[in-house]
Design a protein around this motif. Structure first.
Motif, PDB file in Angstrom:
ATOM      1  N   PRO A 159      40.838  49.860  40.836  1.00  0.00           N
ATOM      2  CA  PRO A 159      40.551  48.778  41.780  1.00  0.00           C
ATOM      3  C   PRO A 159      40.156  49.285  43.159  1.00  0.00           C
ATOM      4  CG  PRO A 159      42.917  48.963  41.393  1.00  0.00           C
ATOM      5  CD  PRO A 159      42.255  49.877  40.419  1.00  0.00           C
TER       6      PRO A 159
ATOM      7  N   GLU B 189      36.618  50.064  43.054  1.00  0.00           N
ATOM      8  CA  GLU B 189      35.859  48.814  43.026  1.00  0.00           C
ATOM      9  C   GLU B 189      35.708  48.228  44.426  1.00  0.00           C
ATOM     10  OE1 GLU B 189      36.138  44.351  41.069  1.00  0.00           O
ATOM     11  OE2 GLU B 189      37.018  46.036  39.983  1.00  0.00           O
ATOM     12  N   ARG B 190      36.735  48.376  45.259  1.00  0.00           N
ATOM     13  CA  ARG B 190      36.628  47.908  46.643  1.00  0.00           C
ATOM     14  C   ARG B 190      35.407  48.512  47.336  1.00  0.00           C
ATOM     15  NH1 ARG B 190      42.741  48.661  49.204  1.00  0.00           N
ATOM     16  NH2 ARG B 190      43.576  46.596  48.629  1.00  0.00           N
TER      17      ARG B 190
ATOM     18  N   SER C  53      45.749  51.096  37.871  1.00  0.00           N
ATOM     19  CA  SER C  53      44.352  50.745  37.645  1.00  0.00           C
ATOM     20  C   SER C  53      44.205  49.635  36.615  1.00  0.00           C
ATOM     21  CB  SER C  53      43.567  51.974  37.185  1.00  0.00           C
ATOM     22  OG  SER C  53      43.523  52.940  38.190  1.00  0.00           O
TER      23      SER C  53
ATOM     24  N   PRO D 104      39.161  43.117  43.623  1.00  0.00           N
ATOM     25  CA  PRO D 104      39.476  43.817  42.377  1.00  0.00           C
ATOM     26  C   PRO D 104      40.798  43.386  41.755  1.00  0.00           C
ATOM     27  CG  PRO D 104      38.703  45.351  44.057  1.00  0.00           C
ATOM     28  CD  PRO D 104      38.937  44.053  44.740  1.00  0.00           C
TER      29      PRO D 104
ATOM     30  N   GLU E 131      40.562  39.713  40.463  1.00  0.00           N
ATOM     31  CA  GLU E 131      39.765  39.738  39.236  1.00  0.00           C
ATOM     32  C   GLU E 131      40.637  40.064  38.031  1.00  0.00           C
ATOM     33  OE1 GLU E 131      36.709  42.941  37.299  1.00  0.00           O
ATOM     34  OE2 GLU E 131      36.397  42.419  39.405  1.00  0.00           O
ATOM     35  N   ARG E 132      41.477  41.075  38.146  1.00  0.00           N
ATOM     36  CA  ARG E 132      42.350  41.466  37.042  1.00  0.00           C
ATOM     37  C   ARG E 132      43.363  40.365  36.740  1.00  0.00           C
ATOM     38  NH1 ARG E 132      39.890  45.269  39.318  1.00  0.00           N
ATOM     39  NH2 ARG E 132      39.661  47.393  38.533  1.00  0.00           N
TER      40      ARG E 132
ATOM     41  N   TYR F 275      28.692  41.172  43.098  1.00  0.00           N
ATOM     42  CA  TYR F 275      29.959  41.105  42.365  1.00  0.00           C
ATOM     43  C   TYR F 275      29.744  40.582  40.949  1.00  0.00           C
ATOM     44  CZ  TYR F 275      34.647  39.609  41.009  1.00  0.00           C
ATOM     45  OH  TYR F 275      35.827  39.417  40.323  1.00  0.00           O
TER      46      TYR F 275
ATOM     47  N   GLN G 154      31.911  42.899  38.539  1.00  0.00           N
ATOM     48  CA  GLN G 154      32.966  42.161  37.856  1.00  0.00           C
ATOM     49  C   GLN G 154      33.109  42.549  36.387  1.00  0.00           C
ATOM     50  OE1 GLN G 154      32.197  37.968  37.322  1.00  0.00           O
ATOM     51  NE2 GLN G 154      34.365  37.436  37.408  1.00  0.00           N
TER      52      GLN G 154
END
Length: 324
Positions: A108, A111-112, A208, A259, A262-263, A299, A304
């Protein structure tokens, strides 16, 4: 239409839509306007016996190719698996801004930075690092910590740790800022970013695959802990009217939180029966999810992950169903 040029076909289709009052149908695809250039339109006066509407107002709304190009996520990024690179010198000699991130897209923190660089529309390369025991031996000569994310500038400067990388990008690549322009708003954005650890559940691993869902002992968090954090997030997103954390525009704050939210969107329903973050019952959080997908192409079209990915990642992290 055999033998007709593509431009001619498009013009005829647009004319039909104009006549039917549906001239907006070419717009809004994939989060960015996709419209025909005004200069390519013929002066239409009649089609199949029906008078056309005046095209002046429609032409004024159409965008040039240059304007459209500014809305397309940039660049077409060159991704290179780390194992295909012979050594650190090969990376440092490119003279290109380079992002080092995990190859699976699970991290994550990578991903940022990945999302921020895309949203700033920077021109950069990517080197994909295998974090599952496959880091190349040369990586530590480029990034001292051997961690991801990290960047190397065109001048060869290395910056690592997601918070420091985000600050560096905003300072040294200011052409498309992700922090508000006013000092008061900028201070507020920094406060929200600093507040992130206190918003998320305490005592959980920021791993993660299942970030902030599992305790250090390996046991899932209590449902009440998750619900408390969701309540904080929904309240926070409503303070400035949404749909984003700072109001009407996406900022660095959204890149920091995205991130993990999203998870949670895909993993929480797998662990807690009936707990759906993507639900109108949490109106501000629901609007944020929708806005990220509808208004942030970098995104939704690039960064994503999907439900299948995050369900598998959760299973690999030891997460399982619980109703407590």
């Amino acid at each position: 239409m055999v033998g007709m040029s593509f431009d001619r076909i498009c013009c005829l289709l647009l004319a039909v839509l104009v006549l039917s009052g549906r001239s907006d149908a070419f717009c809004g695809l994939g989060g960015a306007s996709v419209c025909l250039r005004a200069s390519s339109l013929p002066r239409l006066t009649r089609l199949s016996g029906a008078a056309t509407r005046p095209l002046g107002a429609l032409q004024a709304r159409l965008q040039t190719w240059e304007e459209l190009s500014e809305q397309v996520p940039k660049p077409l990024i060159r991704e290179t698996p780390a194992l295909e690179i012979s050594g650190g010198d090969e990376v440092l000699s490119t003279g290109r801004l380079t992002l080092f991130r995990d190859q699976n897209g699970w991290c994550p923190y990578s991903e940022r930075v990945w999302l921020a660089m895309l949203e700033k529309r920077l021109d950069f390369d990517e080197v994909l690092i295998n974090l599952q025991g496959g880091k190349p031996s040369w990586y530590s000569s480029v990034v001292a910590t051997s961690q991801t994310p990290a960047i190397v500038t065109a001048e060869g400067k290395s910056v690592h740790h997601s918070a420091r990388v985000l600050e560096f990008l905003e300072e040294h690549y200011p052409e498309r800022p992700l922090m508000p322009s006013s000092e008061a708003e900028k201070t507020e954005a920094k406060r929200l970013i600093a507040q992130f650890p206190s918003i998320m559940p305490s005592g959980a691993r920021p791993s993660s695959r299942a970030a902030f869902l599992i305790r250090g002992s390996g046991m899932p968090l209590a449902r009440s802990d998750i619900e408390t954090s969701l309540g904080k997030l929904d309240k926070l997103l409503g303070e400035r009217g949404g749909p984003f954390f700072m109001g009407g525009e996406v900022t660095m704050v959204d890149c920091v939180y995205a991130p993990f939210l999203e998870r949670w969107r895909f993993q929480l329903p797998c662990m807690y029966d009936g707990l759906e973050p993507y639900d109108p019952a949490m109106p501000n959080l629901f609007k944020w999810y929708k806005a990220m997908e509808d208004r942030v192409p970098a995104y939704s079209a690039r960064v994503q992950g999907d439900s299948h990915t995050w369900e598998l990642a959760l299973d690999g992290a030891g997460g399982g169903p619980t109703t407590k």
